[in-house]
Design an enzyme around this catalytic site. Structure first.
Site, PDB file in Angstrom:
ATOM      1  CB  SER A   1     -31.634  37.980  27.383  1.00 23.19           C
ATOM      2  OG  SER A   1     -32.975  38.073  27.820  1.00 23.19           O
TER       3      SER A   1
ATOM      4  CE1 TYR B   1     -30.580  42.979  28.870  1.00 23.23           C
ATOM      5  CE2 TYR B   1     -32.507  41.703  28.212  1.00 23.23           C
ATOM      6  CZ  TYR B   1     -31.304  41.800  28.892  1.00 23.23           C
ATOM      7  OH  TYR B   1     -30.825  40.712  29.580  1.00 23.23           O
TER       8      TYR B   1
END
Length: 249
Positions: free
Chosen positions: A140, A152
């Site tokens: 990401s 995350y």
């Protein structure tokens, strides 16, 4: 889906492939000629996804966080071999880091980091036998530009590090290991998360060079490229596919 046939005869496993980005990746690989195993936990959803893709797609239902299930399914994969592993499945907890307990973080790391590590470890003997063994991790842009979301961000940054380390370790065996780091992608899940679509669209128009979301197919294409012979000398690289979000200020 019509393609160039650049992956003809190759066998791929895509995790989290019942919907969203994983489905788009599996569909694109199949369109390029690969036989694709679609992984997920919902058998009915996987069977539906495989039917929509067509004859080159096969459902493979198991939880990537269940070590015993992974071992059993890789025994099945070993019968046909494996050329491409796409570690796509991931989880996100959007609470602040002060709200996320140790157990929450451990569960997130189990899916976002430990499972890709374990799948790569089990896939490695099969990929070494392939003429073009490939591992592609879906990370990401969060690992490039932190905006909170500490659990995350940390897990995806760690997956980038794992990508480089595996590239170094598996390179002598002819296996390449790369990552694709998507920006904002208009999947079903993101539609659910971002209830104020107008606000997100306005943000992307200001913040992204191309001024919009990515469609899942626009991430799947770069994954297929990294899986192909055209990318045979690329390894240890994270390809950012974000429409200019990281570089546009």
């Amino acid at each position: 889906m019509a393609g160039t046939g650049s992956l003809e005869g190759r066998i791929a496993l895509v995790t989290g492939a019942a919907r969203g980005l994983g489905f788009a990746i599996a569909q694109h690989l199949a369109g390029e000629g690969a036989t694709v195993w679609l992984n997920g936990r919902d058998k009915a959803a996987l069977e539906d996804a495989a039917e929509r893709i067509g004859g080159a797609a096969r459902p493979l239902c198991f939880d990537v966080g269940d070590a015993a299930a992974v071992e059993a399914e890789f025994a099945l994969l070993a019968e046909d071999g494996l050329d491409i592993l796409v570690n796509n499945v991931g989880q996100r907890d959007r609470r602040s880091f002060e709200e996320i307990g140790r157990g929450d973080m451990a569960r997130l790391l189990e899916v976002n980091l430990i499972a890709p590590f374990d799948l790569a470890r089990r896939a490695a003997p099969l990929l070494r036998k392939s003429a073009q063994g490939r591992i592609i991790n879906i990370t990401s842009i969060a690992s490039e530009i932190a905006r909170g979301d500490a659990s995350y961000t940390a897990s995806k940054a760690a997956l980038d590090g794992l990508t480089r380390a595996l590239a170094a370790e598996l390179g002598p065996d002819g296996v390449t290991v790369n990552a694709v780091a998507p920006g904002f992608v208009l999947t079903e899940r993101n539609e659910d998360w971002f209830t104020d679509g107008d606000a997100i669209a306005a943000h992307l128009a200001r913040r992204t060079s191309l001024g919009r979301w990515a469609e899942p197919a626009e991430i799947a294409g770069p994954v297929a490229f990294l899986a192909s012979s055209a990318a045979s000398f690329i390894t240890g690289h994270t390809l950012i596919v974000d429409g200019g979000y990281v570089t546009h200020f």
